[in-house]
Design an enzyme around this catalytic site. Structure first.
Site, PDB file in Angstrom:
ATOM      1  N   GLY A 229       0.715  -1.197  -0.032  1.00 17.92           N
ATOM      2  CA  GLY A 229       0.036  -0.104   0.131  1.00 17.92           C
ATOM      3  C   GLY A 229       0.844   1.361   0.171  1.00 17.92           C
ATOM      4  N   SER A 230       0.222   2.244   0.288  1.00 19.81           N
ATOM      5  CA  SER A 230       1.023   3.586   0.433  1.00 19.81           C
ATOM      6  C   SER A 230       2.199   3.623   1.467  1.00 19.81           C
ATOM      7  CB  SER A 230      -0.098   4.666   0.526  1.00 19.81           C
ATOM      8  OG  SER A 230      -0.167   4.793   1.998  1.00 19.81           O
ATOM      9  N   ALA A 232       2.608   6.252   3.628  1.00 17.09           N
ATOM     10  CA  ALA A 232       1.726   6.869   4.704  1.00 17.09           C
ATOM     11  C   ALA A 232       1.421   5.759   5.531  1.00 17.09           C
ATOM     12  CB  ALA A 232       1.036   7.981   4.440  1.00 17.09           C
ATOM     13  N   THR A 233       0.622   4.903   5.053  1.00 19.32           N
ATOM     14  CA  THR A 233      -0.154   3.896   5.836  1.00 19.32           C
ATOM     15  C   THR A 233       1.068   2.802   6.223  1.00 19.32           C
ATOM     16  OG1 THR A 233      -2.012   4.191   4.313  1.00 19.32           O
ATOM     17  CG2 THR A 233      -1.919   2.055   5.757  1.00 19.32           C
ATOM     18  N   GLY A 234       2.006   2.552   5.366  1.00 18.38           N
ATOM     19  CA  GLY A 234       2.983   1.609   5.823  1.00 18.38           C
ATOM     20  C   GLY A 234       3.729   2.133   7.042  1.00 18.38           C
ATOM     21  N   GLU A 251       5.598  -3.346   1.289  1.00 10.21           N
ATOM     22  CA  GLU A 251       5.885  -2.951  -0.228  1.00 10.21           C
ATOM     23  C   GLU A 251       4.871  -1.765  -0.423  1.00 10.21           C
ATOM     24  OE1 GLU A 251       5.134  -1.881  -3.641  1.00 10.21           O
ATOM     25  OE2 GLU A 251       3.991  -3.546  -3.751  1.00 10.21           O
ATOM     26  N   CYS A 285       2.427   0.544  -8.785  1.00 15.82           N
ATOM     27  CA  CYS A 285       3.514   1.038  -7.739  1.00 15.82           C
ATOM     28  C   CYS A 285       4.665   1.045  -8.448  1.00 15.82           C
ATOM     29  CB  CYS A 285       3.591  -0.256  -6.517  1.00 15.82           C
ATOM     30  SG  CYS A 285       4.040  -1.847  -6.990  1.00 15.82           S
TER      31      CYS A 285
END
Length: 480
Positions: A229-230, A232-234, A251, A285
């Site tokens: 995912g993104s 920021a979320t990671g 990732e 991505c």
């Protein structure tokens, strides 16, 4: 003629899959058809109790599944591929409904994920290392971590669900898949189908809202989170996982550069670079996000790539000749529109496409768009749009363009294009990214390790090395 289906699967009703059973909920959410903006089928929202039940089931199943000989686990995976193949057309249609992808690309994902990803993994072996001296024999073996929480994104919901399931099950882990609430349908059906092959608790799936992911990352019964995912979320995932020191594979996003050398065949290369930027409407991505073209060929290359982008038809999945579908969800659609607004406000030149997004049938469609030579500090250069809008800039000095390509917090992938392959490879080795492609846009394969540098990720998966992301190393020292 397709084989007769051995199991009755309803592809219009959806359930969480917990302990081998279908489970509904008191509250429901919906995916949205990105071609119309209309709601799709109901999906039950998993509660904390649902997650606790799934973890308990996965832990219980792990006790026996981890002891099954690896060749028998491979046989189960092969059996799942055989069963899945009977439903590949159903999965194609379901993927089209939830993602809006053109049929040819949806077929490639739906049909190739199980056979390609699992098919590769069942040919791998878990390594074992031996060290011996006069005093001892030391064997390093790799043991499964336990329960894996797979947090999957919306851009490739089948590939990335199966891409986490295959190495987890092969190594002896059990897995709980959490699909994106934007694309919950295919992953829930994959888990439902898997109940006909694997023991209860080995493969589970829970759909939900924004509360479910955080619950998974802090759950003490989950040993590893595999997240795609993104950035920021990671970062939030990694912070939460630190509370229980669970293993993580992250990732995350990229801001991938393509460097075009002056010796390329322009007419041959430009369409390939365009494909790297606009495939899946830029929702990849490892899609090319920045294109650097040598100044001596900048204008003819700009004309050629503009011409190529103009041939990419945007439309519905079954429209004749369609190449690009919609942005998958409204949130991302609005984000992509923001790059158009910013570029127009700052007076950047739109080499192809219009300077604003036009509405199309209520869906989230965006025409492929190239921004001609925006400044280095512009938003379109420094951020990842994750949509079909890409900047082109000229370069003259090789060392300087390498610095520009590396001037980002991301480091997922990149590409270098040139007839002088030795020169292209020399540049590739100086790029700070996990996957570099010479004379091709990004074409990932489960046969090769995939991971990011810098803020694009921690660890990685796929390839021989990727199996170890689901294992602990254990050394047994036997003294003579």
């Amino acid at each position: 003629m397709s084989p007769s289906k051995t199991i009755n699967i309803d592809f219009t009703t959806f359930h969480n899959i917990i302990d081998g059973k279908q489970r509904d909920a008191k509250t429901y959410t919906n995916g949205v058809d990105p071609t119309t903006g209309e709601k799709s089928w109901d999906v039950p929202v998993a509660t904390e109790q649902d997650l606790n039940d799934a973890v308990r089931s996965a832990q219980k199943a792990f006790e026996s599944w981890s002891q099954v000989p690896v060749e028998e686990r491979k046989d189960k995976l092969r059996a799942f591929v055989d069963l899945y193949t009977e439903y590949k057309e159903d999965f194609t249609n379901l993927l089209i409904k939830e993602s809006g992808k053109p049929r040819a690309f949806a077929q490639r994902e739906a049909e190739g994920s199980a056979a390609g990803v699992i098919g590769h993994h069942v040919n791998l072996n878990i390594p074992e290392e031996r060290y011996e001296d006069d005093e001892r024999v030391a064997i390093t073996r790799y043991t499964p971590l336990g329960v894996v929480g797979a947090i999957c994104p919306w851009n490739f919901p089948i590939t990335l669900s199966i891409g986490k399931m295959a190495p987890a099950l092969l190594t002896g882990c059990t897995i709980i898949i959490k699909p994106s609430p934007f694309t919950p349908y295919t992953a829930l059906k994959i888990a439902e189908l898997a109940q006909n092959v694997f023991p209860p608790g080995v493969v589970q799936a829970v759909g939900g809202d924004d509360k479910l992911g955080p619950m998974m990352t802090v759950h003490p019964g989950i040993s590893k989170i595999s997240f795609t995912g993104s950035i920021a979320t990671g970062k939030k995932v990694m912070e939460a996982c630190a509370k229980t020191l669970k293993r993580v594979t992250l990732e995350m996003g990229g801001n991938d550069a393509a460097i075009v050398l002056p010796d390329v065949d322009i007419e041959k290369t430009a369409p390939q670079v365009a494909m790297g930027a606009f495939m899946n409407s830029g929702q990849v991505c490892v899609a090319t996000k920045r294109i650097y073209v040598h100044e001596s060929i900048y204008e003819p290359f700009l004309q050629a790539i503009t011409k190529a982008a103009g041939t990419f038809k945007v439309g519905l999945s079954d429209d004749p000749g369609v190449m690009l579908g919609p942005i998958q969800n409204k949130m991302q659609y609005e984000r992509v529109k923001g790059f158009f607004t910013d570029s127009k406000k700052n007076g950047y030149k739109f080499a192809t496409g219009k300077d604003e997004v036009e509405e199309m049938n209520g869906g989230f469609f965006v025409q492929p768009t190239i921004i001609d030579n925006p400044p280095n500090e512009s938003r379109i250069i420094t951020e990842e749009p994750f949509g079909p809008i890409v900047p082109l800039q000229p370069w003259s000095d090789e060392a300087e363009v390498i610095r520009r390509a590396n001037n980002t917090n991301a480091g997922l992938a990149a590409s270098v294009w040139g007839k002088d392959v030795a020169r292209a490879e020399k540049i590739a080795k100086q790029l700070d990214a996990g996957s570099i492609f010479v004379n091709s846009f990004s074409k990932l394969t489960p046969k090769v390790f995939f991971g990011g540098h810098k803020e694009s990720g921690i660890g990685g998966e796929w390839g021989n090395l990727g199996l170890l992301a689901y294992c602990n190393a254990q050394c047994i020292h036997t003294f003579k």
